[in-house]
Design a protein around this motif. Structure first.
Motif: not given
Length: 281
Positions: A136-149
């Motif tokens: 929720l409200y994540v930056s584009e720079a950190e967005a891939l850190d939320y990907v499981a797969g």
């Protein structure tokens, strides 16, 4: 890791593909790959297992969807530049968000029955992104850190239901069997750059789509960040990130799926799907 589910419909068991391409049974170690079952904590527990000690499944049979269920089946429309052009549309200024009914989820090689009244069923190979923790409200720079797969998705679509009927796209996207996912959920550490993946789809052996995720208008990181401005993404959510050019709707003359047609599709490193189209019941 390449995670999968095998077995008859409704009786799938969790497993993984080892380095030799053998299926290993994860029964008793994880309940299923769904919701919190694909959270980072859950994936960490699987990663800590001794793979060699897991039972080999010599005849896994049918592969189910790599996710047992999805909280929300999110989709992005017109997200490849050349696909937008073939539909006669301009590249959208922001990601186009819509969804499929979660009940459309199906196995990568399951038959795809046409819904009653269907005349314009279409194919769409897509990169699927599975969320591993709340975003929720994540930056584009950190967005891939939320990907499981990541996984292969066929966003099967009925264009008359989707476009020529009134209302939102969801009713053209959600028939039973219209959401083949898998064969594997490939964890994010095995996909260094989701914007450098080849993807393709053929119908009856004829190549219809052949492209690369580098043609996306909005990349995976942008999509996740953008979506998180408007909603909370949760573990197990899947995002189908759009399809490249070569869909039946974009052809001249247009071409649509008929009973007996066979779709084969793949995304680089994520496996292959194969579905036979069935007549409406």
């Amino acid at each position: 890791m390449k995670l999968l589910r095998f077995g008859a419909k409704g009786q799938e068991k969790p497993g993984l593909l080892d380095a030799e391409g053998q299926v290993r049974d994860l029964t008793g170690h994880v309940p299923d790959f769904a919701g919190d079952g694909v959270s980072f904590a859950a994936l960490h527990r699987v990663r800590a297992l001794d793979v060699e000690s897991l039972p080999v499944v010599n005849s896994p049979g049918r592969l189910g969807a790599c996710l047992g269920r999805v909280p929300t089946f999110h989709c992005i429309g017109l997200n490849y530049a050349r696909h937008a052009a073939e539909t006669g549309g301009k590249p959208p200024p922001e990601p186009i968000l819509f969804s499929k009914a979660a009940s459309a989820l199906s196995g990568p090689n399951d038959d795809v029955p046409l819904p009653r009244g269907s005349e314009k069923a279409d194919w769409e190979v897509e990169l699927g992104v599975v969320i591993g923790r709340e975003a929720l409200y994540v930056s584009e720079a950190e967005a891939l850190d939320y990907v499981a797969g990541y996984c292969v998705v066929n966003d099967v679509s009925e264009r008359e239901f989707q476009i020529e009927r009134k209302g939102q796209w969801i009713k053209g996207k959600s028939a039973p069997g219209f959401g083949p996912v898998g064969p594997w959920l490939v964890t994010a550490d095995e996909v260094p750059d989701p914007q450098k993946l080849a993807l393709s789809l053929s119908v009856n052996g004829e190549t219809m789509q052949s492209s690369n995720t580098s043609d996306m208008i909005f990349g995976v990181a942008h999509i996740i960040s953008y979506m998180s401005r408007f909603m909370r993404l949760v573990p197990g959510d899947i995002i189908a990130t759009g399809t490249p050019e070569g869909v039946g709707m974009g052809m001249k003359p247009q071409r649509f799926l008929r009973a007996g047609d066979v779709m084969e599709l793949s995304v680089e490193g994520l496996g292959t799907q194969r579905q036979t189209v069935l007549a409406a019941e």
